[in-house]
Design a protein around this motif. Structure first.
Motif, mmCIF file in Angstrom:
data_model
loop_
_atom_site.group_PDB
_atom_site.id
_atom_site.type_symbol
_atom_site.label_atom_id
_atom_site.label_comp_id
_atom_site.label_asym_id
_atom_site.label_seq_id
_atom_site.Cartn_x
_atom_site.Cartn_y
_atom_site.Cartn_z
ATOM 1 N N ALA A 121 32.760 -62.874 -24.702
ATOM 2 C CA ALA A 121 32.477 -63.120 -23.938
ATOM 3 C C ALA A 121 32.722 -62.735 -22.533
ATOM 4 C CB ALA A 121 33.561 -64.388 -23.563
ATOM 5 N N VAL A 122 31.819 -63.125 -21.424
ATOM 6 C CA VAL A 122 31.324 -61.831 -20.504
ATOM 7 C C VAL A 122 31.099 -62.360 -19.181
ATOM 8 C CG1 VAL A 122 30.987 -59.912 -22.021
ATOM 9 C CG2 VAL A 122 29.586 -61.236 -20.443
ATOM 10 N N SER A 123 32.186 -61.809 -17.972
ATOM 11 C CA SER A 123 32.162 -62.781 -16.881
ATOM 12 C C SER A 123 32.274 -61.298 -16.132
ATOM 13 C CB SER A 123 34.086 -63.055 -16.200
ATOM 14 O OG SER A 123 33.918 -63.463 -15.192
ATOM 15 N N GLY A 124 31.425 -61.384 -14.193
ATOM 16 C CA GLY A 124 31.026 -60.464 -13.541
ATOM 17 C C GLY A 124 30.231 -59.615 -14.136
ATOM 18 N N MET A 125 29.481 -59.524 -14.757
ATOM 19 C CA MET A 125 28.257 -58.427 -14.946
ATOM 20 C C MET A 125 27.538 -58.303 -14.762
ATOM 21 S SD MET A 125 27.172 -57.420 -19.550
ATOM 22 C CE MET A 125 28.484 -56.681 -19.202
ATOM 23 N N GLY A 126 27.033 -57.183 -14.645
ATOM 24 C CA GLY A 126 25.778 -56.750 -13.609
ATOM 25 C C GLY A 126 25.138 -56.097 -14.433
ATOM 26 N N PHE A 127 23.745 -55.577 -14.199
ATOM 27 C CA PHE A 127 23.017 -54.640 -15.156
ATOM 28 C C PHE A 127 23.151 -53.372 -14.808
ATOM 29 C CE2 PHE A 127 19.299 -53.628 -18.147
ATOM 30 C CZ PHE A 127 19.383 -54.707 -18.819
ATOM 31 N N VAL A 128 23.450 -52.811 -15.827
ATOM 32 C CA VAL A 128 23.698 -51.643 -14.701
ATOM 33 C C VAL A 128 22.516 -50.647 -16.229
ATOM 34 C CG1 VAL A 128 24.669 -49.606 -15.063
ATOM 35 C CG2 VAL A 128 25.767 -51.096 -14.745
ATOM 36 N N ASP A 129 21.488 -49.926 -15.148
ATOM 37 C CA ASP A 129 20.635 -48.938 -16.048
ATOM 38 C C ASP A 129 20.210 -47.744 -14.650
ATOM 39 O OD1 ASP A 129 19.714 -50.077 -13.788
ATOM 40 O OD2 ASP A 129 17.953 -51.639 -14.918
ATOM 41 N N ALA A 130 19.024 -47.625 -15.396
ATOM 42 C CA ALA A 130 18.701 -46.494 -14.604
ATOM 43 C C ALA A 130 18.466 -45.878 -12.973
ATOM 44 C CB ALA A 130 17.069 -45.632 -14.680
ATOM 45 N N GLU A 131 17.881 -47.653 -12.435
ATOM 46 C CA GLU A 131 18.065 -47.882 -11.599
ATOM 47 C C GLU A 131 18.968 -48.450 -10.773
ATOM 48 O OE1 GLU A 131 15.607 -51.540 -8.417
ATOM 49 O OE2 GLU A 131 15.887 -51.218 -10.849
ATOM 50 N N ASN A 132 19.799 -48.858 -11.378
ATOM 51 C CA ASN A 132 21.293 -48.804 -10.422
ATOM 52 C C ASN A 132 22.387 -47.663 -10.451
ATOM 53 O OD1 ASN A 132 24.434 -50.293 -11.984
ATOM 54 N ND2 ASN A 132 23.238 -51.600 -10.449
#
Length: 272
Positions: A121-132
């Motif tokens: 279960a995750v909360s407050g998660m953004g997507f971390v990728d090369a663009e980020n």
């Protein structure tokens, strides 16, 4: 119903000493806090989860009262330290739950130990990728302040976080400042650690049932909630109105209710 008491202790693992707080008995769930907090972010959530299972909130290594890692911090290393804790506690299989930075730690636990993690279960998660990562590069992080002899850096810490906290909850900002001061340089470095995580390479490795809690008033993560949910296999998305960056201690009943339904009801993932 009388809520179970919170028990705090230190556990020595193969890589260092970990401080934790736990509540309840039965099926275990490890909880991971955001940067730069400590187990105390879940101080009101623990007794609620402890009604149905064994809720264990650890201080991430280098935060709270846990020892720093022996090497450079990373999401992978923090997840490895959490798995070391599970070994020391004799937990073969367990669920994981994390908020903000803790969400990435939980995700990495599920990705790296699919035979052990039963649900995430995750909360407050953004997507971390090369663009980020490119967007973050060279930018100051929210909790980075230069200590000043007159103490005005404490006001700066407070004011930088204040827009993301309820206007009538000074107690939440006080708890944040206390943990940030204890974390020292890690208060800023923890955010950089998240920025270095190659989430795009890891998210597809999750094999267990997954829950994404999206705090609708969290401007840092809500915009990417649907993208994150679509990227995690088998993920369920639950949007929570009014929830902000301090979701677990801002709205503990709502946080615990969503996690309890996911983990501890008849439709929960096995073996719960």
């Amino acid at each position: 119903m009388t809520d179970p008491a919170i028990h705090k202790t230190y556990v020595r693992t193969r890589s260092g000493r970990v401080h934790l707080a736990e509540c309840g008995s039965g099926a275990p769930v490890l909880l991971f806090h955001q940067t730069p907090r400590s187990w105390a972010e879940f101080r009101w959530v623990l007794p609620l989860l402890g009604r149905r299972g064994r809720a264990i909130a650890m201080d991430t290594r280098g935060f709270g009262d846990s020892d720093p890692l022996p090497g450079p911090p990373s999401i992978e290393a923090w997840a490895g330290a959490a798995l070391d804790l599970a070994d020391a506690l004799g937990l073969d299989r367990f669920a994981v739950c994390g908020h903000h930075t803790g969400a990435y730690i939980a995700l990495e636990c599920a990705a790296s130990a699919p035979e052990r993690v039963t649900a995430v279960a995750v909360s407050g998660m953004g997507f971390v990728d090369a663009e980020n990562r490119e967007t973050r590069a060279g930018k100051p992080v929210v909790d980075e302040v230069e200590p000043r002899p007159d103490g005005t850096h404490l006001v700066a810490l407070w004011q930088r976080r204040q827009p993301n906290y309820p206007a009538d909850r000074a107690d939440l900002l006080e708890a944040f400042v206390l943990d940030a001061l204890k974390a020292g340089p890690m208060a800023a470095e923890g955010h950089r650690v998240v920025g270095r995580y190659r989430m795009e390479d890891r998210v597809g490795l999750v094999r267990c049932p997954a829950l994404l809690m999206a705090a609708m008033a969290d401007q840092h993560s809500f915009a990417s909630a649907r993208r994150v949910a679509e990227a995690i296999p088998q993920a369920e998305l639950v949007e929570v109105p009014g929830a902000m960056v301090p979701f677990p201690d801002q709205m503990p009943e709502e946080f615990a209710a969503v996690v309890t339904r996911f983990l501890f009801t008849a439709s929960a993932p096995q073996p719960f």
